[in-house]
Design an enzyme around this catalytic site. Structure first.
Site, PDB file in Angstrom:
ATOM      1  N   ASP A  25       0.826  -1.214   0.000  1.00 50.56           N
ATOM      2  CA  ASP A  25       0.000   0.000   0.000  1.00 50.56           C
ATOM      3  C   ASP A  25       0.860   1.264   0.000  1.00 50.56           C
ATOM      4  O   ASP A  25       1.980   1.270   0.510  1.00 50.56           O
ATOM      5  CB  ASP A  25      -0.919  -0.024   1.237  1.00 50.56           C
ATOM      6  N   GLY A  26       0.309   2.331  -0.572  1.00 54.50           N
ATOM      7  CA  GLY A  26       0.962   3.637  -0.534  1.00 54.50           C
ATOM      8  C   GLY A  26       1.465   4.139  -1.877  1.00 54.50           C
ATOM      9  O   GLY A  26       2.152   5.167  -1.938  1.00 54.50           O
ATOM     10  N   ASN A  27       1.115   3.457  -2.947  1.00 58.43           N
ATOM     11  CA  ASN A  27       1.582   3.874  -4.285  1.00 58.43           C
ATOM     12  C   ASN A  27       1.071   5.265  -4.661  1.00 58.43           C
ATOM     13  O   ASN A  27       1.809   6.093  -5.182  1.00 58.43           O
ATOM     14  CB  ASN A  27       1.079   2.903  -5.365  1.00 58.43           C
ATOM     15  N   GLY A  28      -0.222   5.481  -4.402  1.00 58.52           N
ATOM     16  CA  GLY A  28      -0.838   6.748  -4.796  1.00 58.52           C
ATOM     17  C   GLY A  28      -0.214   7.929  -4.063  1.00 58.52           C
ATOM     18  O   GLY A  28       0.138   8.948  -4.654  1.00 58.52           O
ATOM     19  N   HIS A  42       1.995   3.293  -9.047  1.00 61.15           N
ATOM     20  CA  HIS A  42       1.794   1.867  -9.342  1.00 61.15           C
ATOM     21  C   HIS A  42       2.946   1.350 -10.188  1.00 61.15           C
ATOM     22  O   HIS A  42       3.449   0.246  -9.983  1.00 61.15           O
ATOM     23  CB  HIS A  42       0.464   1.649 -10.075  1.00 61.15           C
ATOM     24  N   SER A  70      -7.577  -5.583  -4.664  1.00 61.11           N
ATOM     25  CA  SER A  70      -8.608  -6.171  -3.795  1.00 61.11           C
ATOM     26  C   SER A  70      -9.960  -6.166  -4.487  1.00 61.11           C
ATOM     27  O   SER A  70     -10.165  -5.444  -5.475  1.00 61.11           O
ATOM     28  CB  SER A  70      -8.698  -5.377  -2.482  1.00 61.11           C
ATOM     29  N   GLU A  72     -12.398  -4.810  -3.494  1.00 63.93           N
ATOM     30  CA  GLU A  72     -12.973  -3.465  -3.297  1.00 63.93           C
ATOM     31  C   GLU A  72     -12.333  -2.428  -4.239  1.00 63.93           C
ATOM     32  O   GLU A  72     -12.887  -1.344  -4.432  1.00 63.93           O
ATOM     33  CB  GLU A  72     -12.770  -3.015  -1.846  1.00 63.93           C
ATOM     34  N   ARG A  76     -12.476   2.164  -7.605  1.00 59.18           N
ATOM     35  CA  ARG A  76     -11.612   3.311  -7.953  1.00 59.18           C
ATOM     36  C   ARG A  76     -11.991   3.868  -9.316  1.00 59.18           C
ATOM     37  O   ARG A  76     -12.690   3.213 -10.087  1.00 59.18           O
ATOM     38  CB  ARG A  76     -10.157   2.836  -7.964  1.00 59.18           C
ATOM     39  N   LEU A 136      10.692 -20.824  -4.857  1.00 53.77           N
ATOM     40  CA  LEU A 136       9.716 -19.948  -4.203  1.00 53.77           C
ATOM     41  C   LEU A 136       8.344 -20.002  -4.891  1.00 53.77           C
ATOM     42  O   LEU A 136       8.275 -20.017  -6.124  1.00 53.77           O
ATOM     43  CB  LEU A 136      10.246 -18.498  -4.284  1.00 53.77           C
TER      44      LEU A 136
END
Ligand code: IPE
Ligand code: IPE
Ligand code: MG
Length: 254
Positions: A25-28, A42, A70, A72, A76, A136
């Site tokens: 989180d926190g790209n914007g 992004h 997400s 949700e 956007r 991985l």
């Protein structure tokens, strides 16, 4: 030896989380701080993804699960959603080959039915390409919601009972768990959220039951290998008691 290799080396005797998940989180806000549009954040975030994937590999983490979109996030602005889909497509076509070269198993989890046919085909192709890889396991959560995950698992069990392939009494935590996303992976040990907020935002609700939570103010595009190693060092210092007393937990660790 570069700094990261030294730090990775230092983590050798530490307890390494087998399964790490990250709410990226926190790209914007990162972009806005630079006087740019949200989309630039992004795009910059893709480099952080490369760094954490490489660091997870080097540190012998078995599974890395990244929250990319997400259930949700469809709310956007259409323009932002469309850029995120394009970016997703770009990553699938350009980056997955590189992941494959590194023996990484790549999968996308979430309700994929809402994505375009082209995107769904690309996801299936990436899944097939890396299906036999043994390194991985990188899972990207897209159109994922923790409540959706639990609901779809419940639906699968209900359907099995209805068809007579399972009895009602066989529904328990274990059988429900088997139907959730990521059931094939080690239990989630560490859940990281960047961007300064202290919430789960409907991510791995079921899987996070006993995960250690790590919150950092660092915005996702600024989250790099050093920050990831710092989160893992912090994990090593946590005492995981799983309901027992501290004394019991310490005795078991010996
Ligand atoms: C996370 O960054 C990326 C996605 C949710 C797709 P944000 O876009 O939420 O960035 P902030 O929280 O607005 O800064
Ligand atoms: C969570 O971030 C989803 C992803 C990182 C993909 P959000 O930015 O959507 O979360 P909220 O809305 O602030 O809770
Ligand atoms: Mg956000």
């Amino acid at each position: 030896m570069d700094n990261t290799e030294i730090l990775v080396e230092q983590t050798d005797n530490k307890s390494i989380p087998q399964h790490v998940a990250i709410i990226m989180d926190g790209n914007g806000r990162w972009a806005q701080l630079q006087g740019k549009g949200r989309v630039a954040g992004h795009k910059a975030g893709v480099e952080s993804v490369r760094q954490v994937v490489a660091t997870a590999r080097k540190s012998n983490v078995k599974a890395l699960t990244l929250f990319a979109f997400s259930s949700e996030n469809w709310q956007r602005p259409a323009k932002e959603v469309s850029v995120l889909m394009d970016l997703f497509m770009f990553v699938l076509t350009k980056e997955v080959k590189r992941l494959h070269k590194h023996n990484i198993r790549f999968q996308v989890v979430g309700d994929l039915s809402r994505f375009s046919d082209k995107l769904q085909k690309n996801i299936a192709k990436s899944d097939q390409l890396t299906a036999d890889n043994t390194g991985l396991v990188l899972s990207i959560a897209a159109n994922y919601g923790g409540r959706w995950d639990i609901a779809q698992a419940a639906k699968k069990l209900a359907s099995d009972v209805k068809q007579g392939t399972m009895s009602l009494d066989d529904i328990n935590e274990e059988t429900l768990n088997e139907q959730t996303c990521l059931a094939n992976l080690p239990t989630l040990d560490l859940l990281i959220r960047t961007g300064g907020d202290y919430r789960i935002s409907n991510f791995l609700l079921w899987q996070a039951a006993y995960a250690e939570l790590y919150f950092t103010d660092t915005l996702w595009p600024d989250f790099n290998e050093m920050q990831f190693l710092e989160a893992m060092s912090c994990f090593d210092l946590r005492e995981r008691r799983f309901g027992k007393t501290g004394e019991q937990a310490r005795n078991e660790k010996r």
